[in-house]
Structure formats: C-alpha cells, structure tokens
Design a protein around this motif. Sequence first.
Motif, PDB file in Angstrom:
ATOM      1  N   GLU A  86      20.827 -34.537  43.262  1.00  0.00           N
ATOM      2  CA  GLU A  86      20.651 -33.432  42.721  1.00  0.00           C
ATOM      3  C   GLU A  86      22.093 -32.742  42.511  1.00  0.00           C
ATOM      4  OE1 GLU A  86      17.596 -31.123  44.476  1.00  0.00           O
ATOM      5  OE2 GLU A  86      18.441 -30.788  46.231  1.00  0.00           O
ATOM      6  N   THR A  87      22.523 -32.467  41.329  1.00  0.00           N
ATOM      7  CA  THR A  87      23.694 -31.964  40.959  1.00  0.00           C
ATOM      8  C   THR A  87      23.778 -30.707  40.382  1.00  0.00           C
ATOM      9  OG1 THR A  87      24.687 -34.387  41.024  1.00  0.00           O
ATOM     10  CG2 THR A  87      25.959 -32.608  40.115  1.00  0.00           C
ATOM     11  N   LEU A  88      24.266 -29.658  40.281  1.00  0.00           N
ATOM     12  CA  LEU A  88      24.539 -28.517  39.696  1.00  0.00           C
ATOM     13  C   LEU A  88      26.005 -28.127  39.407  1.00  0.00           C
ATOM     14  CD1 LEU A  88      22.290 -25.608  41.171  1.00  0.00           C
ATOM     15  CD2 LEU A  88      22.012 -26.759  38.828  1.00  0.00           C
ATOM     16  N   LEU A  89      26.359 -27.563  38.163  1.00  0.00           N
ATOM     17  CA  LEU A  89      27.648 -27.273  37.848  1.00  0.00           C
ATOM     18  C   LEU A  89      27.554 -25.964  37.075  1.00  0.00           C
ATOM     19  CD1 LEU A  89      30.874 -27.755  37.647  1.00  0.00           C
ATOM     20  CD2 LEU A  89      30.293 -28.798  35.348  1.00  0.00           C
ATOM     21  N   LEU A  90      28.098 -24.873  37.774  1.00  0.00           N
ATOM     22  CA  LEU A  90      28.350 -23.528  37.217  1.00  0.00           C
ATOM     23  C   LEU A  90      29.711 -23.261  36.598  1.00  0.00           C
ATOM     24  CD1 LEU A  90      27.155 -20.680  36.857  1.00  0.00           C
ATOM     25  CD2 LEU A  90      27.787 -20.422  39.213  1.00  0.00           C
ATOM     26  N   VAL A  91      29.852 -22.430  35.243  1.00  0.00           N
ATOM     27  CA  VAL A  91      30.765 -22.177  34.678  1.00  0.00           C
ATOM     28  C   VAL A  91      30.590 -20.748  34.134  1.00  0.00           C
ATOM     29  CG1 VAL A  91      32.611 -22.428  32.843  1.00  0.00           C
ATOM     30  CG2 VAL A  91      31.542 -24.454  34.171  1.00  0.00           C
ATOM     31  N   ASP A  92      31.412 -19.899  34.839  1.00  0.00           N
ATOM     32  CA  ASP A  92      31.141 -18.179  34.630  1.00  0.00           C
ATOM     33  C   ASP A  92      32.415 -17.876  33.822  1.00  0.00           C
ATOM     34  OD1 ASP A  92      29.198 -15.705  34.759  1.00  0.00           O
ATOM     35  OD2 ASP A  92      31.221 -15.020  35.585  1.00  0.00           O
ATOM     36  N   VAL A  93      32.538 -17.373  32.591  1.00  0.00           N
ATOM     37  CA  VAL A  93      33.784 -16.656  32.054  1.00  0.00           C
ATOM     38  C   VAL A  93      33.638 -15.254  32.067  1.00  0.00           C
ATOM     39  CG1 VAL A  93      34.264 -18.882  30.525  1.00  0.00           C
ATOM     40  CG2 VAL A  93      32.874 -16.816  29.692  1.00  0.00           C
ATOM     41  N   SER A 114      15.758 -23.810  42.642  1.00  0.00           N
ATOM     42  CA  SER A 114      16.448 -22.688  42.023  1.00  0.00           C
ATOM     43  C   SER A 114      18.042 -22.732  42.358  1.00  0.00           C
ATOM     44  CB  SER A 114      16.104 -21.560  42.455  1.00  0.00           C
ATOM     45  OG  SER A 114      16.663 -20.888  43.762  1.00  0.00           O
ATOM     46  N   SER A 115      18.827 -22.256  41.573  1.00  0.00           N
ATOM     47  CA  SER A 115      20.233 -22.548  41.698  1.00  0.00           C
ATOM     48  C   SER A 115      20.802 -21.577  42.752  1.00  0.00           C
ATOM     49  CB  SER A 115      20.983 -21.744  40.281  1.00  0.00           C
ATOM     50  OG  SER A 115      20.734 -20.536  40.094  1.00  0.00           O
ATOM     51  N   SER A 116      19.776 -21.184  43.647  1.00  0.00           N
ATOM     52  CA  SER A 116      20.265 -20.269  44.838  1.00  0.00           C
ATOM     53  C   SER A 116      21.019 -21.338  45.751  1.00  0.00           C
ATOM     54  CB  SER A 116      19.235 -19.581  45.451  1.00  0.00           C
ATOM     55  OG  SER A 116      18.052 -20.531  45.967  1.00  0.00           O
ATOM     56  N   VAL A 117      20.515 -22.450  45.758  1.00  0.00           N
ATOM     57  CA  VAL A 117      21.314 -23.307  46.758  1.00  0.00           C
ATOM     58  C   VAL A 117      22.899 -23.437  46.531  1.00  0.00           C
ATOM     59  CG1 VAL A 117      19.364 -24.960  46.837  1.00  0.00           C
ATOM     60  CG2 VAL A 117      20.968 -25.323  44.934  1.00  0.00           C
ATOM     61  N   LEU A 118      23.494 -23.044  45.225  1.00  0.00           N
ATOM     62  CA  LEU A 118      24.371 -22.974  44.898  1.00  0.00           C
ATOM     63  C   LEU A 118      25.001 -21.471  45.289  1.00  0.00           C
ATOM     64  CD1 LEU A 118      27.324 -23.816  43.962  1.00  0.00           C
ATOM     65  CD2 LEU A 118      26.529 -23.831  41.549  1.00  0.00           C
ATOM     66  N   LEU A 119      24.239 -20.757  44.814  1.00  0.00           N
ATOM     67  CA  LEU A 119      24.875 -19.008  44.689  1.00  0.00           C
ATOM     68  C   LEU A 119      24.832 -18.735  45.932  1.00  0.00           C
ATOM     69  CD1 LEU A 119      22.951 -17.537  41.519  1.00  0.00           C
ATOM     70  CD2 LEU A 119      25.139 -18.900  41.781  1.00  0.00           C
ATOM     71  N   ASP A 120      23.898 -19.012  46.931  1.00  0.00           N
ATOM     72  CA  ASP A 120      23.959 -18.731  48.253  1.00  0.00           C
ATOM     73  C   ASP A 120      25.107 -18.975  49.116  1.00  0.00           C
ATOM     74  OD1 ASP A 120      21.739 -17.101  47.534  1.00  0.00           O
ATOM     75  OD2 ASP A 120      20.235 -18.353  48.628  1.00  0.00           O
ATOM     76  N   ALA A 121      25.766 -19.838  48.880  1.00  0.00           N
ATOM     77  CA  ALA A 121      26.763 -20.601  49.675  1.00  0.00           C
ATOM     78  C   ALA A 121      28.253 -20.359  48.888  1.00  0.00           C
ATOM     79  CB  ALA A 121      26.749 -22.319  49.460  1.00  0.00           C
ATOM     80  N   ILE A 122      28.408 -19.519  47.864  1.00  0.00           N
ATOM     81  CA  ILE A 122      29.895 -19.112  47.519  1.00  0.00           C
ATOM     82  C   ILE A 122      29.883 -17.719  47.618  1.00  0.00           C
ATOM     83  CG2 ILE A 122      29.701 -21.050  45.860  1.00  0.00           C
ATOM     84  CD1 ILE A 122      29.116 -19.105  43.708  1.00  0.00           C
ATOM     85  N   PRO A 123      31.029 -17.151  48.132  1.00  0.00           N
ATOM     86  CA  PRO A 123      31.228 -15.744  48.252  1.00  0.00           C
ATOM     87  C   PRO A 123      30.855 -15.047  47.022  1.00  0.00           C
ATOM     88  CG  PRO A 123      33.309 -16.993  48.160  1.00  0.00           C
ATOM     89  CD  PRO A 123      32.227 -17.861  48.172  1.00  0.00           C
TER      90      PRO A 123
END
Length: 307
Positions: free
Chosen positions: A143-150, A201-210
């Motif tokens: 499972e892979t997630l990529l987030l790009v926020d501008v 959910s994408s919380s697996v990524l969001l909870d691990a980044i500052p």
Amino acid sequence: MQTMSQHPPHWDSLPPTVPGSVRCPVCLSTEGCASATELTCPAGDTHCYNGILLISGGGIFTSLRLQGCTSEAGCNLLNNIEKIGALTVREYCIHEDPASSNQDVLTCQRGVMVKLQTNSAQTPVEWTASGSQTCEAGEMCQETLLLVDVGHRSLIVGSKGCSQIRTHESPTVTVHSGPPGMLVASYARFCSSSGCNRADSSSVLLDAIPRPAPPVPGDLQCPACVELFGSCSENSDIVTCPKGTIRCYRGSINLRGGGLSSSLDLQGCMAQPSRYLLNHRHNIGVFSVIENLSTRLQDKKNSFITE
C-alpha cells in the motif's frame, strides 16, 4: 597493390552448450512470469535467478521481470551498477525457497484512490479498497500513498495491491519537501500476509509527519496549482508564500505503477535549497517517479533562473 579477398571473414563458432543438472524457469517480460518455461541450464550455472529491474530515465519508466540461470547465488545481476547512461536501474530479487514447490500465495486488498481537494494535509481521508487480488507466488502485498499540498489545494494518490518488489515490512514515511513551501510526503508498506495492506485512511501518513505552525506571510508571490491528468494553466491562482520560501516552483512528476500512469503538473512556493521536490528520488513505494523541472524558475526577487 594488394587485392582484397572476396571471401567473407570467418569467426570461430561458439562451442556447443553442455547441459547441466539444474533446471530453471526462464522469462523476460514487462508483464509477469506466471507462465515461464522451465529449461535445463548450461553446465556451470548452478542457481536460478528471479528478480525485477526497475528502469527509469530518458523517457522510460518500466519494470522488467527476469528469470533464468546464473552461476552464483545472490541479487547482483548488474554488479552493483545503478546508472547506465541516462537510465537509473534498481534491482530487486524475489527470494523463494527452492526446496518448496508450493509457494504461499497471498490475497491482497486492491484499489486506486485519487482525491483532489482542500485540506488533505490536515484532515484524513478514507482509504478503502475496491476489491481483492490473488498474487503470483513470491509477491507481497503493498500500500502506497503520495500527498502533494500546495497550500489552498492538495492531491492524494493511493494504491493497494500485489507487488513483485520484496522489501522491508516496516511502514516507511518520507517528507520529500516540506513547509514553509509545498508539502510532498509519502507512506509505503510492503507486507507478507493475506490482507495485511488494510490501512483505512490517510492518517497512517498524516499522523507520522510534523504539523507546522500557522504560516507567517512573506514577500514572495507564486502561482499555485496541482493537476493530475492535466496541466496547470497560465492563469493559476497567485498565492502569497509563507515567510522562509525562496522561489517559485514549476514542474511535473511522471508517476507509473500500482495501477496508475499519469503526470502531476505542479506550481507553488518552495523553501528548500534544492530545486527538486523529490531530490532525484526514482521510487516511492510501488510507484516509479521521474521529476521534470520547467526551464524557468522564479526566485523571491521575481527574476527568472534558467536551469
């Protein structure tokens, strides 16, 4: 004057191949090796090779599945070479137990998620699979997630399914480019039990980044845009960049693998000294990625730099 011979040049023919005692499946394919033919190896080849070459660069983005005979064990088909001209090559071996003819076959969750919206960097989004997939022998779940926020808009891309790449089973979270500029972050997990790729959910990524503090406006303004399957227009929204950003970014990321094949077109504010968001990275989880910069990049003095 010496006359040239009318007879064609003669080369000694190769000696006949002496068959050995080892038999291996033989395959060269970009699709898979489920129906590989088993052949007798030449004498001296005592091991079976089973691996994947991920090839990127020069407009090429592909994975090449290889099976065949080799004279030594291990995962070093290229003698540790990772660059061949303009191409970058990564080698992954599929380790199987040769004493077992019945490999464990996994069933993995499968699906692709693409969401283009606001606040994906702050608010988790649901990540569900559309179905399941039976893997080939030796494959893992991924499972892979990529987030790009501008800033005012964000894109999140997710993939679940089987993977020929066999690697560590611990989740990997990476911030490729971060605040105060554009945020590019990823989550990747490879695992070896049926249904183990079940993050919901994408919380697996969001909870691990500052989580950064609210930004303080700076004196640089940039177009800001993120588009999938399309291009940013010349009339993209202009935003005031946070304090600490040093240039405007304009480029694209070609994304292949995991059921996706597309290009992300990006514009936004950038803080890091490198002009590349991915710092020349070519693999994110199951995705193969190539970043291409625009030939004109704008700095905080609103002048343009040609790469």
